[in-house]
Write an enzyme that holds these catalytic residues in place. Structure first.
Site, PDB file in Angstrom:
ATOM      1  N   LYS A  22      25.893  57.519 -14.420  1.00 47.54           N
ATOM      2  CA  LYS A  22      25.887  57.218 -15.858  1.00 47.54           C
ATOM      3  C   LYS A  22      26.849  58.144 -16.594  1.00 47.54           C
ATOM      4  CE  LYS A  22      22.552  59.227 -18.385  1.00 47.54           C
ATOM      5  NZ  LYS A  22      23.002  60.016 -19.527  1.00 47.54           N
ATOM      6  N   ASN A  23      26.856  59.423 -16.226  1.00 43.96           N
ATOM      7  CA  ASN A  23      27.658  60.398 -16.984  1.00 43.96           C
ATOM      8  C   ASN A  23      29.128  60.429 -16.598  1.00 43.96           C
ATOM      9  OD1 ASN A  23      25.370  60.962 -18.384  1.00 43.96           O
ATOM     10  ND2 ASN A  23      24.937  62.919 -17.367  1.00 43.96           N
ATOM     11  N   ARG A  96      23.862  60.433 -27.801  1.00 45.25           N
ATOM     12  CA  ARG A  96      24.745  61.532 -28.199  1.00 45.25           C
ATOM     13  C   ARG A  96      26.122  61.371 -27.595  1.00 45.25           C
ATOM     14  NH1 ARG A  96      26.230  66.572 -28.745  1.00 45.25           N
ATOM     15  NH2 ARG A  96      27.432  67.424 -27.046  1.00 45.25           N
ATOM     16  N   CYS A 120      18.469  65.923 -30.350  1.00 52.33           N
ATOM     17  CA  CYS A 120      17.653  64.996 -29.550  1.00 52.33           C
ATOM     18  C   CYS A 120      16.495  65.842 -29.005  1.00 52.33           C
ATOM     19  CB  CYS A 120      18.468  64.373 -28.428  1.00 52.33           C
ATOM     20  SG  CYS A 120      18.888  65.526 -27.129  1.00 52.33           S
ATOM     21  N   ARG A 125      22.302  69.877 -29.761  1.00 47.20           N
ATOM     22  CA  ARG A 125      23.443  69.053 -29.295  1.00 47.20           C
ATOM     23  C   ARG A 125      24.601  69.088 -30.290  1.00 47.20           C
ATOM     24  NH1 ARG A 125      21.382  65.794 -25.365  1.00 47.20           N
ATOM     25  NH2 ARG A 125      23.397  66.030 -24.356  1.00 47.20           N
ATOM     26  N   ILE A 127      28.510  69.512 -31.766  1.00 52.23           N
ATOM     27  CA  ILE A 127      29.823  69.166 -31.190  1.00 52.23           C
ATOM     28  C   ILE A 127      30.914  70.011 -31.839  1.00 52.23           C
ATOM     29  CG2 ILE A 127      29.235  66.826 -30.438  1.00 52.23           C
ATOM     30  CD1 ILE A 127      30.633  65.761 -32.929  1.00 52.23           C
ATOM     31  N   ASP A 128      30.560  71.210 -32.264  1.00 50.05           N
ATOM     32  CA  ASP A 128      31.537  72.092 -32.928  1.00 50.05           C
ATOM     33  C   ASP A 128      32.738  72.406 -32.040  1.00 50.05           C
ATOM     34  OD1 ASP A 128      29.375  73.456 -31.507  1.00 50.05           O
ATOM     35  OD2 ASP A 128      30.466  75.287 -31.969  1.00 50.05           O
ATOM     36  N   LEU A 129      32.524  72.457 -30.722  1.00 45.89           N
ATOM     37  CA  LEU A 129      33.641  72.794 -29.822  1.00 45.89           C
ATOM     38  C   LEU A 129      34.603  71.606 -29.670  1.00 45.89           C
ATOM     39  CD1 LEU A 129      31.687  74.848 -27.133  1.00 45.89           C
ATOM     40  CD2 LEU A 129      32.862  75.659 -29.192  1.00 45.89           C
ATOM     41  N   ASP A 309      20.008  68.972 -15.453  1.00 49.98           N
ATOM     42  CA  ASP A 309      19.452  67.613 -15.401  1.00 49.98           C
ATOM     43  C   ASP A 309      18.493  67.420 -14.233  1.00 49.98           C
ATOM     44  OD1 ASP A 309      22.425  65.847 -16.564  1.00 49.98           O
ATOM     45  OD2 ASP A 309      20.967  67.133 -17.553  1.00 49.98           O
ATOM     46  N   ILE A 331      20.710  76.168 -20.197  1.00 47.10           N
ATOM     47  CA  ILE A 331      21.696  75.310 -20.874  1.00 47.10           C
ATOM     48  C   ILE A 331      21.178  74.771 -22.203  1.00 47.10           C
ATOM     49  CG2 ILE A 331      23.169  73.261 -20.639  1.00 47.10           C
ATOM     50  CD1 ILE A 331      23.826  75.447 -18.575  1.00 47.10           C
ATOM     51  N   ARG A 401      17.235  54.533 -19.637  1.00 50.25           N
ATOM     52  CA  ARG A 401      18.557  54.985 -20.102  1.00 50.25           C
ATOM     53  C   ARG A 401      19.441  55.387 -18.943  1.00 50.25           C
ATOM     54  NH1 ARG A 401      18.871  58.933 -25.114  1.00 50.25           N
ATOM     55  NH2 ARG A 401      21.007  58.610 -24.433  1.00 50.25           N
TER      56      ARG A 401
END
Ligand code: EPZ
Length: 425
Positions: A22-23, A96, A120, A125, A127-129, A309, A331, A401
């Site tokens: 999926k990823n 996300r 979530c 989560r 996304i500043d980077l 995960d 993480i 998902r």
């Protein structure tokens, strides 16, 4: 809302085929934004997040054809027209990973309007980077009304050093860099196999990339990219989840169509816990358990360390292992949502900050439990497979998902599991 009914006690025996990652599928589908030609992806899993990504890309103007039959895992994407470089909140709030379209949209269309993903179940989560990297490449980004508006006449190559290792941050900026003017050097990159999948697809499309899979990636921008065909990797987290299913039920389970090279940390930890692991071929791993499982600590790290995960799934196994297992989640700040549900089934777990202390073996008794996020759901399925009696798992849409037809796969190797409620509630 669908539920799973699972009766514990059956050892899992036989072979399970692993679906595509999926990823990997999510960034690779987003990469189709970068070309007007058709991109065909093989081994795409039939899971809810892929359907969400399809809706996202179609809303932008793409033609997306997902495989439908159980054997058809091919996806065709064509961005001949990009009518609306926008990712709306209604879709982004459910996934996300929608932020992965940010880089490719700015690279292709010179602008993007993407809803901020928000948090979530497992964490904030941010996304500043992603934003910082795009600004270094010349984009101007305004945040208002819950949306990011990014603009750039033409992105310029830059030297980007990630403050933290971020998987989708690395992927997002890689997709921005391939059409930028000049060279981009990215340091402190994520080394996940999914980054390598994306890089291989982009190279097949004509991109010039070196170093994917290492901490340092070098990109030479090109003026355009063409269509391509690419087969994505198997899902290493699905494979790891089934290996733990074989171990926790003291079965004899082989996972096929997987890549053992991506499972190093998981195989090493299962071996330390006393499972017998064989790698009979280049695409399969076999797990058996003779005698008792032993407690073993884990500390989640970026790849190739033990995957975050897989933390929830390993915790379920630790409840059945002899001794005390310390499980540290480095993480995400809130990835222990499965703990209370496991405790309700009889597990002995105490959480202090980022560490859960698990004392085992603790006999688990079947219960009605609630799924909270994708991997927490997997943890509850694993616990229910060994619990005494019949468990009811609610909100299994979280599971849908990221796991393709998991109840059929489990049933074929002996689990007593059935889905209740309408198919896709
Ligand atoms: C990817 O999420 C995966 N999702 C996640 O899998 C996985 O858990 C995660 O990487 C870590 O391996 C996809 O690939 C679609 P990160 P991602 O950016 O990229 C912080 C699953 O179960 N961070 O690597 O969103 C962040 O808060 C999902 O399949 C920033 O601070 O994760 C986290 O603490 C869950 N700023 C850490 O970095 C940023 O701009 C790692 O996050 C980005 C991230």
């Amino acid at each position: 809302m669908d539920k799973f009914v699972i009766r514990g006690g059956n050892p899992l025996v036989g072979t399970v085929r692993i679906s595509g990652a999926k990823n990997s599928a999510l960034p690779c589908m987003a990469a189709a934004i970068l070309t007007e030609e058709e991109v065909t992806l093989e081994n795409i899993p039939q899971v809810r997040d892929i359907e969400t990504e399809r809706k996202l890309l179609v809303a932008m103007g793409a033609e997306v054809e997902l495989g439908t039959g159980t054997a058809d895992h091919r996806t065709r994407i064509n961005f001949r027209t990009l009518s609306s470089p926008e990712a709306k909140y209604e879709i982004v709030k459910t996934m996300r990973a929608s932020s992965l379209v940010l880089g490719p949209l700015v690279a292709r269309a010179g602008m993007a309007r993407v809803a901020m993903p928000g948090g979530c179940a497992i964490g904030g989560r941010p996304i500043d980077l992603h934003i910082k990297g795009l600004e270094k490449m010349g984009a101007t980004i305004v945040q208002e009304h819950g949306y990011l508006e990014a603009r750039a006449e033409k992105l310029k190559g830059a030297h980007i050093v990630f403050d933290k290792i971020t998987v989708t941050g690395t992927e997002d900026l890689l997709m921005a860099a391939v059409l930028a003017e000049g060279e981009t050097l990215m340091e402190n990159c994520a080394r996940e196999p999914e980054v390598c999948d994306l890089s291989a697809l982009l190279i097949a499309m004509g991109a010039k990339i070196e170093g994917a899979g290492t901490s340092t990636i070098h990109v030479q921008g090109v003026t355009s990219l063409k269509g391509a065909q690419y087969r994505i990797n198997p899902d290493r987290i699905e494979a790891g989840t089934f290996l733990i299913a074989g171990a926790i039920t003291a079965g004899d389970l082989t996972v096929s169509d997987c890549n053992p090279d991506h499972l190093g940390a998981v195989i090493s930890k299962l071996t330390e816990a006393g499972a017998l692991i064989d790698v009979p071929g280049p695409d399969s791993v076999r797990v058996r358990v003779k005698g008792k499982l032993q407690a073993a600590d884990i500390s989640t790290e970026e790849y190739p360390g033990f995957p975050t995960d897989m933390q929830a799934q390993y915790m379920a196994l630790a409840t059945q292992s002899e001794g005390v297992s310390q499980i540290t989640e480095n993480i995400f700040e809130n990835r222990f949502m499965h703990v209370q549900e496991l405790v309700r089934m009889g597990a002995n777990i105490k959480v202090d900050g980022r560490t859960g202390t698990v004392r085992g073996p603790a006999p688990l008794s079947a219960a009605a439990v609630m799924c909270s996020d994708l991997r927490a759901s997997a943890s509850l399925v694993l616990a229910a497979l060994v619990a005494d009696g019949e468990s009811i798992l609610d909100r299994v849409y979280h599971m849908d998902r990221g796991y393709e037809r998991i109840e059929q796969k489990l049933e074929t190797v002996g689990a007593q599991i059935r889905r209740m409620g309408n198919v896709f509630g």
